[in-house]
Design a protein around this motif. Sequence first.
Motif, short mmCIF file in Angstrom:
data_model
loop_
_atom_site.label_atom_id
_atom_site.label_comp_id
_atom_site.label_asym_id
_atom_site.label_seq_id
_atom_site.Cartn_x
_atom_site.Cartn_y
_atom_site.Cartn_z
N ILE A 1 0.86 -1.39 -0.04
CA ILE A 1 -0.06 0.00 0.04
C ILE A 1 1.04 1.19 -0.01
N VAL A 2 0.06 2.46 -0.29
CA VAL A 2 1.29 3.45 -0.25
C VAL A 2 1.59 4.02 1.04
N ARG B 1 -2.63 3.07 -9.49
CA ARG B 1 -2.79 2.23 -10.66
C ARG B 1 -4.06 2.57 -11.40
N ILE C 1 4.12 15.53 11.21
CA ILE C 1 2.71 14.98 11.69
C ILE C 1 3.04 14.21 13.04
C1 LIG Z 1 2.87 12.11 -0.04
C2 LIG Z 1 1.62 11.56 0.26
C3 LIG Z 1 1.02 12.04 1.57
C4 LIG Z 1 -0.12 11.73 2.11
N1 LIG Z 1 -0.69 12.21 2.95
C5 LIG Z 1 -2.05 12.21 3.32
C6 LIG Z 1 -2.67 12.85 4.61
O1 LIG Z 1 -1.84 13.48 5.22
N2 LIG Z 1 -3.90 12.52 4.80
C7 LIG Z 1 -4.73 11.94 4.07
O2 LIG Z 1 -6.15 12.03 4.08
N3 LIG Z 1 -4.38 11.52 2.86
C8 LIG Z 1 -2.88 11.44 2.55
N4 LIG Z 1 -2.37 10.80 1.58
C9 LIG Z 1 -3.23 10.06 0.78
C10 LIG Z 1 -3.45 8.60 1.53
O3 LIG Z 1 -2.28 7.81 1.59
C11 LIG Z 1 -4.61 7.84 0.48
O4 LIG Z 1 -5.54 8.34 -0.01
C12 LIG Z 1 -4.81 6.49 1.27
O5 LIG Z 1 -3.69 5.91 1.69
C13 LIG Z 1 -5.60 5.70 0.40
O6 LIG Z 1 -4.69 5.04 -0.60
P1 LIG Z 1 -5.30 3.83 -1.47
O7 LIG Z 1 -6.18 2.90 -0.57
O8 LIG Z 1 -6.32 4.53 -2.45
O9 LIG Z 1 -4.32 3.32 -2.21
P2 LIG Z 1 -3.09 2.44 -1.81
O10 LIG Z 1 -2.75 2.34 -0.20
O11 LIG Z 1 -1.97 2.47 -2.73
O12 LIG Z 1 -3.87 0.94 -1.95
C14 LIG Z 1 -3.87 0.23 -3.35
C15 LIG Z 1 -4.21 -1.10 -2.78
O13 LIG Z 1 -4.39 -1.74 -4.41
C16 LIG Z 1 -3.66 -2.96 -4.43
N5 LIG Z 1 -3.40 -3.07 -5.67
C17 LIG Z 1 -2.76 -2.49 -6.71
N6 LIG Z 1 -2.59 -3.13 -7.84
C18 LIG Z 1 -3.03 -4.27 -7.65
C19 LIG Z 1 -3.20 -5.48 -8.45
N7 LIG Z 1 -2.80 -5.54 -9.77
N8 LIG Z 1 -3.91 -6.61 -8.07
C20 LIG Z 1 -4.15 -6.49 -6.63
N9 LIG Z 1 -4.14 -5.70 -5.84
C21 LIG Z 1 -3.51 -4.40 -6.23
C22 LIG Z 1 -2.22 -2.72 -3.61
O14 LIG Z 1 -1.73 -3.95 -3.27
C23 LIG Z 1 -3.15 -2.05 -2.41
O15 LIG Z 1 -3.59 -2.87 -1.67
C24 LIG Z 1 -1.08 11.16 0.97
C25 LIG Z 1 -0.71 10.61 -0.10
C26 LIG Z 1 0.67 10.94 -0.46
C27 LIG Z 1 1.34 10.29 -1.80
#
Ligand SMILES: Cc1cc2nc3c(=O)[nH]c(=O)nc-3n(C[C@H](O)[C@H](O)[C@H](O)COP(=O)(O)OP(=O)(O)OC[C@H]3O[C@@H](n4cnc5c(N)ncnc54)[C@H](O)[C@@H]3O)c2cc1C
Length: 505
Positions: A46-47, A223, A275
């Motif tokens: 995850i990110v 992605r 933070i």
């Molecule tokens: C620098 C930075 C700082 C941030 N700070 C903040 C903050 O202070 N406050 C805030 O609210 N938000 C913040 N964010 C945003 C926050 O991190 C995200 O909104 C939050 O973590 C949600 O991410 P996500 O679940 O969408 O993606 P991710 O955490 O990237 O999860 C993606 C998921 O998809 C899965 N996946 C991808 N491709 C495949 C595949 N082909 N097959 C199976 N699984 C797959 C991965 O394994 C993972 O489980 C920040 C972002 C960044 C970049």
Amino acid sequence: MTTPGKAVRVVIVGGGTAGWMTAAAIARLLPHRASVHLVESEAIGIVGVGEATLPHIRFFNERLGIPEAEFMALTRATFKLGIEFRDWGRIGDSYIHPFGTFGSGKGAIDFHHYWSRLSRAGAPLPPLDDLSYACTLARQGRFAHPQADPGQLAGTFGYAYQFDAQLFAPYLRGLAERAGVVRTDGIVTAVERDGDTGDIRAITLADGTRIEGDLFIDCSGFRSLLVGGAMEEPFEDWAHWLPADRAVAMPCRTETAVTPYTSAIAMPAGWRWRIPLQHRTGNGYVYASAFVGDDEARDALVAAVEGEPLAELRLLRFRAGRRRRSWVGNCVAIGLASGFLEPLESTSIYLVQQAITALVELFPDGAPSPPDRDEFNRVIDLEYDRIRDFLILHYHATTRSDSPFWDYVRTMTIPDSLAEKLDLWRRRGRVVKYREGVFLDASWVAVYLGQGIMPEGWDPRADASDPVAVHRGIAALRQEIAADVAARPDHRGFLDRYCPMTDAA
Ligand SMILES: Cc1cc2nc3c(=O)[nH]c(=O)nc-3n(C[C@H](O)[C@H](O)[C@H](O)COP(=O)(O)OP(=O)(O)OC[C@H]3O[C@@H](n4cnc5c(N)ncnc54)[C@H](O)[C@@H]3O)c2cc1C
């Protein structure tokens, strides 16, 4: 194809914060309407950033029955009363965007109108922060839960959390699995679409497993595997307004007080976050790669962090903007898969929450209907647009001219929607009213005044009061707030008693 009345088979791709928040919410709130299967890949991960939130998250947690103290202990969370902005309007400036009002919150018109009138008349005034309960609590490093009565000074604020992003998704996973969510670890390698409708029928994993569904939720992060990939929904790029496209991040040991607020410190080509969590402090430099190189950004962050580094530096790349539509056919993008606005005002997790709320309210009974999809997309577009304008304001409302980056953002053309807001503010100190969307009056006022945009006019009703009496009232309010806040506990001590960090059983 789903049949009305039958449980909708929901397939979620992605197990980051967005995926597990969505899974937990659907399983807990719509157990009779949906079955949920979540696919995530431990190999991809995850990110893992995203540590500062907005007060709305408390309502999400409450609706899911998450006990606050337990959640905070397990995610090593601290309280957040707002964001401190340093060096934004001018180098040396500092103001707090509080989760709360300015003034006593009791007046017939907003406090800042009186403030502007006295200020224009040249009256000596205390710093605006001193006239906000939330800002004073934050500056003094104290915390207590707000009182329920908004008529009390200690009821004029809200709060959010700062937590360990690596621990939040696992916490929600436990909750979701207990509510019946099925999880598969695997990499999605193919997406099958219906030849007639274009809807997604199934996904296939690297090991050949095929998973069918009625409603697919794309939580695959940057992605955007389903909505951006399979459904080919275009990305609307906002980099010309929000040029930051990278961040370097590095946690460090906490050497100073655990502040109940996040800091956003302006840098030559962006800004730096700080933070504080219970066990460490998160740091990062968000920057525009067109204005600074990665090595220089790294060095600048390392030089700025205040404690011993606890992990290697990480580099993250992103693009400001969003998918033109988040819900396409039978597929809904939530989280980074739907779009990204840089973390300056901690809005990403809020956007996840708003998308989940809208989806639950418009949850299909059978095949998704176009009006429901349109309504969902309208709500999400509004949220994105308003946050975008608010973020651009921080960059544009500056007098800084000490680097090419600040020259660019100060002089760039801004969206018409923001230009109209600024015009109304400048002429009469009015914040454009809206019923939907985050960041209401006090937030805009904090940034406008904090970054030196003093209005030329105010609500005419402010002229009806005696300026001497208003001035006296302001001095008295300042003292009252200071005295009340001084009686509240120290933030760290409060955390140690209320939710000392612990590991999951
Ligand atoms: C620098 C930075 C700082 C941030 N700070 C903040 C903050 O202070 N406050 C805030 O609210 N938000 C913040 N964010 C945003 C926050 O991190 C995200 O909104 C939050 O973590 C949600 O991410 P996500 O679940 O969408 O993606 P991710 O955490 O990237 O999860 C993606 C998921 O998809 C899965 N996946 C991808 N491709 C495949 C595949 N082909 N097959 C199976 N699984 C797959 C991965 O394994 C993972 O489980 C920040 C972002 C960044 C970049």
